[in-house]
Write an enzyme that holds these catalytic residues in place. Structure first.
Site, PDB file in Angstrom:
ATOM      1  NE  ARG A 107      -4.124   1.786   1.041  1.00  0.00           N
ATOM      2  CZ  ARG A 107      -5.139   2.115   0.238  1.00  0.00           C
ATOM      3  NH1 ARG A 107      -5.194   1.692  -1.016  1.00  0.00           N
ATOM      4  NH2 ARG A 107      -6.128   2.855   0.695  1.00  0.00           N
ATOM      5  CB  THR A 381      -9.081  -0.497  -8.178  1.00  0.00           C
ATOM      6  OG1 THR A 381      -9.001   0.742  -7.528  1.00  0.00           O
ATOM      7  CG2 THR A 381      -8.442  -1.570  -7.332  1.00  0.00           C
ATOM      8  CG  ASN A 401      -8.311   6.092  -4.900  1.00  0.00           C
ATOM      9  OD1 ASN A 401      -9.106   5.177  -4.695  1.00  0.00           O
ATOM     10  ND2 ASN A 401      -8.465   7.278  -4.364  1.00  0.00           N
ATOM     11  CD  GLU A 420      -4.717   4.259  -3.465  1.00  0.00           C
ATOM     12  OE1 GLU A 420      -5.904   3.888  -3.467  1.00  0.00           O
ATOM     13  OE2 GLU A 420      -4.003   4.185  -4.478  1.00  0.00           O
ATOM     14  CG  ASP A 423      -8.495   5.202  -0.446  1.00  0.00           C
ATOM     15  OD1 ASP A 423      -9.574   5.651  -0.868  1.00  0.00           O
ATOM     16  OD2 ASP A 423      -7.907   4.249  -0.986  1.00  0.00           O
ATOM     17  N   GLY A 472     -13.728  -1.371  -7.045  1.00  0.00           N
ATOM     18  CA  GLY A 472     -15.060  -0.839  -6.726  1.00  0.00           C
ATOM     19  C   GLY A 472     -15.080   0.013  -5.478  1.00  0.00           C
TER      20      GLY A 472
END
Ligand code: DON
Length: 570
Positions: A107, A381, A401, A420, A423, A472
Site C-alpha cells: 500500500r 483499480t 485509486n 490514494e 482514502d 469498486g
C-alpha cells in the site's frame, strides 16, 4: 450446506473433507490441500494481454508468484486507468509446498511532509480536489516494491524476465479501449493540466478515438531501470530523482528519502469461518477482512430460511450498516493507531450488535453512534487471480485509486501517480470520493497507510478453493462477500462475477443497486421495511475469479462481464 456427500467422494478427497470437518476452523485445511494438485492452472485479470502474460510465464515453467508479477506489471501498462507503477496494492498468496499464507502489503504511504493541515483551508475545511488531482494527492507508490518482493521471495524467475511483457506493451503500444476512454473522459480536464500526461493520453489536446494506439516509451524506460536494478531501480537513482523532481516542481512534497524509505510489509491475513467456509482475506490497512468477518459473524445467528429473499437481503444490509459504521469509527493503519480488531471480529461483539436489529424494520444509520458531521464509485483499480498447477495461488488487488489516479505524471517517468491520499479521512465525518466517512484512526500522518477496502480473498471449503477480488472502492467488500456467499451455495466462477450487485455502507443511508439485483417484489418489501433504495446508472465492479473444485478436479476462470478482462484455464 455441504455440496457433496462423503460417501460419493474419491478416497483422497474424503480424507481431506474429514480433516476439514474435524478441524472445525483454523488453518488446517491447507496442510491437507498440499497433497492435491489442480488439473489445470488459471489466470483471470481485467485485460486479455495481462492474462496472456501470466499464462506465458506459467507455460515457461514459472509459478503463480512469477505469473502475478507479469500480470500486475502488464496491467500497469495496458490498463493505465486502474493500477500501475505509481500505485499500490495487496497480494494475498498461498504456497502449496508448506500450506502457508502470505499477505504482502504494498500500500502507498503518506509522504513524511504530509499532515492533515496539508489538505485543509484556514477554516479547517478540506480543500476540494487536493486529495484527488495533482501531486499532493499521491502517496509514495508501493506496487513496484510489491512486485520486486514477490519475485525475490516467492518467484522462480528473474524480475527482469517477468517485466518483459510490460516493457513490450509500453514500447509497442496498446489500442485505447472503450473502458479506458470512459475513464479518460472523466479526467480529461485534469489530464490536460499536466503536459507529460496529456502528451500520451490526449493526442493533439483531444480525447483519442477507440483503437488509438497508446505508446508509453518513458514508462518502458522506467520499467527497464526497474528490471535492471530491482527495488532500488525504482526507489533510488534516476527514476527516483525524476519522480521527486516532477512532484516538487508541480507543488508536491515528496522527497528522495520518502522513496528510499518505502518498504512492503508482510502481515497475517485475516481469517474467518462461516458455515464450513474458511475466508482468508486482507488485514489492516485494508478494512476488507474485518468488515467481512463482522458480517459473517452477524449472519451466523440466523437460519437459512431467515437469510433468504427480502428478509435475508434486509439482514445483510443491517450487517453491512453496522460493520461499515465500525470501519468509519475505528479503522486505520494499525502500525499507527490502536484498532480493536480482536473485539470487532469476535462473535460476542456482533451478538451485541444484533440485539437492536429488527427482522422487519431498517435501522436508520443516524440512530447508530457515528462520527461527527457529515463522488462516484466506479470500477477503477484492478484485481487478478492466479492458480498454478502446483496449487499455489495469488489474489492481487492493485490500484492508483480513481480513474487515472491523480492524473499527474512526473515528466520523464511515464508513471501515473495515484490519488490514494483520498482514502484517508481528511476531516472526521467528511465523505471521500467513495462517500466513505472516517475518523481520527484514519487521519493523515507521515508514513501512514490510508485505510483501504481492497479485499483479495481466498475461499476454502470441502468444495475446494476460490480466488476472488474486484475493484469498486467502498463497494469492494460487499461484492467479495456476496461472491463468497454465492460460492458457498455452489456458484461457478462465471456466476460469481456475473452476480447482480447491491451495497450499503452505513453512510449514505441508502442501498445502491444494479438494475436486476432485486425483483420488483423485493424492492417493494425492502422499501416497506424502511430501506431507501437507489439504482445506480453504471454497473459496479470488475471481478476476476479462479475456482478449483477438488472433487471433480475442475478449474474455472472468469472475468466480469462488466469489464474487458479475460479468465483462462491453462
Ligand atoms: O484502497 C481502496 O479501497 C481504494 N483506493 C480502491 C479504489 C477502487 O477500487 C477504485 N474503484 N472504484
Amino acid at each position: 450446506m455441504l455440496n457433496f456427500k462423503l460417501r460419493r467422494l474419491p478416497a483422497r478427497v474424503a480424507v481431506l473433507w474429514l480433516a476439514v470437518v474435524l478441524a472445525g476452523c483454523g488453518l488446517v485445511f491447507p496442510d491437507n490441500m498440499q497433497r492435491f494438485t489442480p488439473a489445470d492452472a488459471a489466470v483471470a485479470s481485467a485485460d486479455p494481454r495481462a492474462t496472456q502474460a501470466g499464462l506465458d510465464v506459467l507455460a515457461a515453467g514459472g509459478n503463480a508468484f512469477d505469473a502475478a508479477v507479469a500480470v500486475a506489471a502488464t496491467l500497469g501498462v495496458v490498463e493505465p486507468s486502474s493500477s500501475g507503477f505509481g500505485g499500490g496494492g495487496f497480494f494475498l498468496l498461498f504456497r502449496a509446498e508448506c500450506g502457508c499464507y502470505h499477505f504482502i502489503d504494498a500500500r502507498e504511504t503518506a509522504p513524511a511532509a504530509a499532515t492533515p493541515a496539508t489538505y485543509l483551508d484556514q477554516a479547517g475545511n478540506p480543500v476540494r480536489g487536493l486529495t484527488v488531482s495533482g501531486p499532493l494527492a499521491a502517496g509514495i507508490p508501493g506496487e513496484p516494491a510489491g512486485m520486486a518482493y514477490l519475485a525475490e521471495n516467492f518467484g522462480s524467475k528473474p524480475l527482469a524476465e517477468l517485466l518483459q511483457p510490460a516493457i513490450y506493451h509500453a514500447e509497442n503500444g496498446f489500442p485505447m479501449s472503450p473502458r479506458a476512454l470512459l475513464g479518460l473522459r472523466f479526467r480529461k480536464n485534469t489530464v490536460s493540466r499536466w503536459p507529460a500526461m496529456a502528451e500520451i493520453f490526449l493526442p493533439g489536446g483531444e480525447l483519442p478515438a477507440v483503437g488509438y494506439v497508446v505508446k508509453q516509451p518513458e514508462l518502458a524506460d522506467t520499467i527497464r531501470r526497474f528490471a535492471a536494478g530491482g527495488h532500488d531501480g525504482f526507489y533510488k537513482g534516476e527514476t527516483a530523482r525524476r519522480l521527486v523532481a516532477g512532484v516538487q516542481a508541480a507543488g508536491g512534497n515528496w522527497t528522495l528519502e520518502d522513496l528510499a524509505n518505502y518498504q512492503v510489509v508482510e502481515r497475517e491475513p485475516l481469517v474467518t469461518n462461516y458455515r464450513g467456509m474458511q475466508v482468508v482475506s486482507a488485514p489492516l490497512p485494508s478494512s476488507g477482512g474485518i468488515v467481512m468477518a463482522q458480517v459473517f459473524n452477524f449472519l451466523s445467528a440466523y437460519s437459512e430460511e431467515q437469510l433468504s429473499g427480502p428478509q435475508g437481503q434486509h439482514l445483510l444490509i443491517e450487517a453491512l450498516r453496522r460493520a461499515y459504521r465500525d470501519r468509519a469509527l475505528y479503522m486505520g493503519d494499525s502500525d499507527f493507531v490502536d484498532v480493536p480488531v480482536e473485539r470487532l471480529v469476535s462473535r460476542e461483539y456482533m451478538d451485541a450488535q444484533r440485539a437492536d436489529v429488527s427482522l422487519t424494520r431498517a435501522t436508520p444509520s443516524a440512530s447508530l453512534q457515528g462520527v461527527a458531521e457529515d463522488g462516484s464509485a466506479g470500477d477503477q483499480t484492478t484485481h487478478f487471480s492466479v492458480l498454478d498447477s502446483d496449487g499455489n495461488r495469488v489474489a492481487g488487488t492493485i490500484t492508483i485509486n480513481t480513474w487515472y489516479g491523480s492524473a499527474f505524471m512526473p515528466p520523464g517517468t511515464g508513471v501515473i501517480l495515484n490519488n490514494e491520499m483520498d482514502d484517508f479521512s481528511i476531516k472526521p465525518g467528511v465523505p471521500n470520493e467513495f462517500e466513505l466517512v472516517g475518523a481520527a484512526a484514519n487521519a493523515v500522518a507521515p508514513g501512514k497507510r490510508p485505510l483501504s477496502s481492497m479485499s483479495p480473498t481466498f475461499l476454502e471449503s470441502d468444495r475446494g478453493v476460490a480466488v476472488v477480488g474486484t475493484p469498486g472502492g467502498s463497494r469492494i467488500i460487499t461484492m467479495v462477500l456476496r461472491a463468497a456467499l454465492a460460492w458457498l451455495d455452489g456458484a461457478t466462477a462465471e456466476q460469481m462475477v456475473s452476480l447482480k450487485r447491491f451495497h450499503h455502507q452505513y453512510l449514505p443511508d441508502s442501498v445502491s443497486y444494479e438494475s436486476g439485483a432485486f425483483t420488483a417484489d423485493e424492492i417493494a418489501a425492502l422499501e416497506a421495511m424502511g430501506h431507501s433504495l437507489k439504482e445506480v446508472q453504471r454497473p459496479f465492479g470488475n471481478m476476476n475469479v479462479v475456482t478449483w473444485d477438488i472433487g471433480p478436479n475442475r478449474v474455472e476462470s472468469a472475468s466480469d462481464p462488466r469489464g474487458e478482462g479475460e479468465g483462462r484455464v491453462y
